[in-house]
Design a protein around this motif. Structure first.
Motif, short mmCIF file in Angstrom:
data_model
loop_
_atom_site.label_atom_id
_atom_site.label_comp_id
_atom_site.label_asym_id
_atom_site.label_seq_id
_atom_site.Cartn_x
_atom_site.Cartn_y
_atom_site.Cartn_z
N GLU A 145 -25.93 57.73 8.55
CA GLU A 145 -26.46 56.37 8.46
C GLU A 145 -27.63 56.19 9.42
N ALA A 146 -28.60 55.40 9.02
CA ALA A 146 -29.74 55.05 9.87
C ALA A 146 -29.76 53.53 10.08
N MET A 147 -30.01 53.12 11.32
CA MET A 147 -30.03 51.68 11.61
C MET A 147 -30.81 51.42 12.88
N LEU A 148 -31.83 50.55 12.76
CA LEU A 148 -32.65 50.15 13.91
C LEU A 148 -32.61 48.64 14.08
N TYR A 149 -32.57 48.19 15.34
CA TYR A 149 -32.60 46.77 15.68
C TYR A 149 -33.89 46.47 16.46
N LEU A 150 -34.53 45.38 16.13
CA LEU A 150 -35.67 44.91 16.92
C LEU A 150 -35.24 43.66 17.69
N TYR A 151 -35.38 43.69 19.01
CA TYR A 151 -34.93 42.61 19.89
C TYR A 151 -36.10 41.89 20.54
N ARG A 152 -35.85 40.63 20.79
CA ARG A 152 -36.71 39.82 21.67
C ARG A 152 -35.84 39.27 22.78
N ASN A 153 -36.04 39.80 23.99
CA ASN A 153 -35.27 39.33 25.15
C ASN A 153 -33.76 39.34 24.88
N TYR A 154 -33.22 40.46 24.49
CA TYR A 154 -31.79 40.66 24.25
C TYR A 154 -31.26 39.95 23.01
N ARG A 155 -32.16 39.33 22.23
CA ARG A 155 -31.72 38.64 21.02
C ARG A 155 -32.24 39.39 19.80
N LEU A 156 -31.34 39.70 18.87
CA LEU A 156 -31.71 40.44 17.68
C LEU A 156 -32.58 39.57 16.77
N MET A 157 -33.73 40.15 16.36
CA MET A 157 -34.66 39.44 15.50
C MET A 157 -34.57 39.95 14.06
N VAL A 158 -34.78 41.24 13.85
CA VAL A 158 -34.68 41.84 12.52
C VAL A 158 -34.08 43.23 12.66
N MET A 159 -33.66 43.80 11.53
CA MET A 159 -33.10 45.15 11.54
C MET A 159 -33.46 45.85 10.23
N THR A 160 -33.29 47.16 10.22
CA THR A 160 -33.47 47.94 9.01
C THR A 160 -32.43 49.05 9.01
N SER A 161 -31.88 49.38 7.85
CA SER A 161 -30.79 50.37 7.82
C SER A 161 -30.67 51.00 6.43
N ASP A 162 -29.93 52.10 6.40
CA ASP A 162 -29.60 52.75 5.13
C ASP A 162 -28.28 53.48 5.31
N HIS A 163 -27.43 53.39 4.29
CA HIS A 163 -26.12 54.03 4.37
C HIS A 163 -26.23 55.54 4.12
N ALA A 164 -25.28 56.25 4.66
CA ALA A 164 -25.24 57.71 4.44
C ALA A 164 -24.82 58.01 2.99
N THR A 165 -25.36 59.06 2.46
CA THR A 165 -25.01 59.49 1.11
C THR A 165 -25.19 60.99 0.98
N ARG A 166 -24.32 61.61 0.20
CA ARG A 166 -24.40 63.05 0.00
C ARG A 166 -25.49 63.42 -1.01
N HIS A 167 -25.87 62.46 -1.84
CA HIS A 167 -26.82 62.76 -2.91
C HIS A 167 -28.28 62.48 -2.52
N ASP A 168 -28.48 61.86 -1.40
CA ASP A 168 -29.84 61.51 -0.95
C ASP A 168 -30.12 62.29 0.33
N THR A 169 -31.05 63.18 0.27
CA THR A 169 -31.31 64.04 1.44
C THR A 169 -32.24 63.41 2.46
N ALA A 170 -32.94 62.35 2.11
CA ALA A 170 -33.86 61.70 3.05
C ALA A 170 -33.94 60.21 2.76
N ASP A 171 -34.09 59.43 3.82
CA ASP A 171 -34.19 57.97 3.71
C ASP A 171 -35.41 57.48 4.48
#
Length: 214
Positions: A145-171
């Motif tokens: 799984e891939a997941m990134l958080y963007l923070y402003r002063n310890y507060r979450l603003m936006v995020m982006t993610s993708d679930h792990a899968t055996r059939h997808d070799t790159a995200d």
């Protein structure tokens, strides 16, 4: 006959003197009782009150002109201010997974106008109050799984993610946000626990720039 002629001029002189005396007396009496009227002010003359009003309006116009000049100078100063950066992770291979959230440090600086981004800790510090734009992008392998958080002063603003899968070799994924920041506010990216991204000079990046000063 010669006696008559000699008397006539003398009488004429006396008559002239008497006439001049009479004119002087009349003139003196006229000026004593009725002084000559002052000449009337022509239409273009300005009274004291009108002059004061014109002076007041000129002062107001002068103050407005100075304000406009100051505003123009301030706009010129703001127009010259540029803050912008783009940095990549700059590391070969996978980053993560880790047991806890980690600061993601983008060490390879591509652009850093204004030097508000610190490549040593991955933190952007706002040098001015204003509106800023930020974007994050990543590349990752599909087996984790891939997941990134963007923070402003310890507060979450936006995020982006993708679930792990055996059939997808790159995200690939990303997100962006427009934020109001006060001077000194900090913006940074964290890698979520038990996730990973791919580190390289080009794939996983962090970008931000000043849109408008306030």
């Amino acid at each position: 006959m010669s006696q008559t002629l000699s008397v006539a001029p003398e009488m004429m002189v006396r008559s002239i003197y008497l006439l001049l005396f009479f004119c002087c007396v009349v003139s003196a009496g006229y000026y004593k009782e009725d002084p000559p009227p002052r000449p009337s002010c022509p239409q273009h003359c300005v009274s004291q009150s009108e002059f004061n009003e014109l002076h007041r309006k000129l002062d107001q116009l002068d103050a407005k002109l100075k304000d406009n000049i100051n505003c123009t100078e301030e706009l010129k100063r703001k127009a010259k201010i540029t803050v912008a950066f783009t940095a990549a992770v700059g590391r070969q291979g996978a980053i993560g997974p880790f047991k806890s959230d980690k600061f993601l440090v983008y060490r390879r600086v591509i652009t850093n106008i204004g030097h508000a981004y610190n490549p040593k800790n991955g933190i952007f510090t706002a040098p001015f109050a204003g509106v800023y734009y930020f974007a994050i992008f990543y590349h990752a392998g599909g087996e984790c799984e891939a997941m990134l958080y963007l923070y402003r002063n310890y507060r979450l603003m936006v995020m982006t993610s993708d679930h792990a899968t055996r059939h997808d070799t790159a995200d690939n994924g990303g997100n962006s946000v427009v934020l109001y920041l006060d001077k000194g506010d900090r913006v940074y990216v964290c890698l979520a626990a038990n996730t990973h991204v791919w580190g390289s000079f080009y794939h996983t990046t962090f970008t931000g720039f000043l849109v408008h000063l306030l």
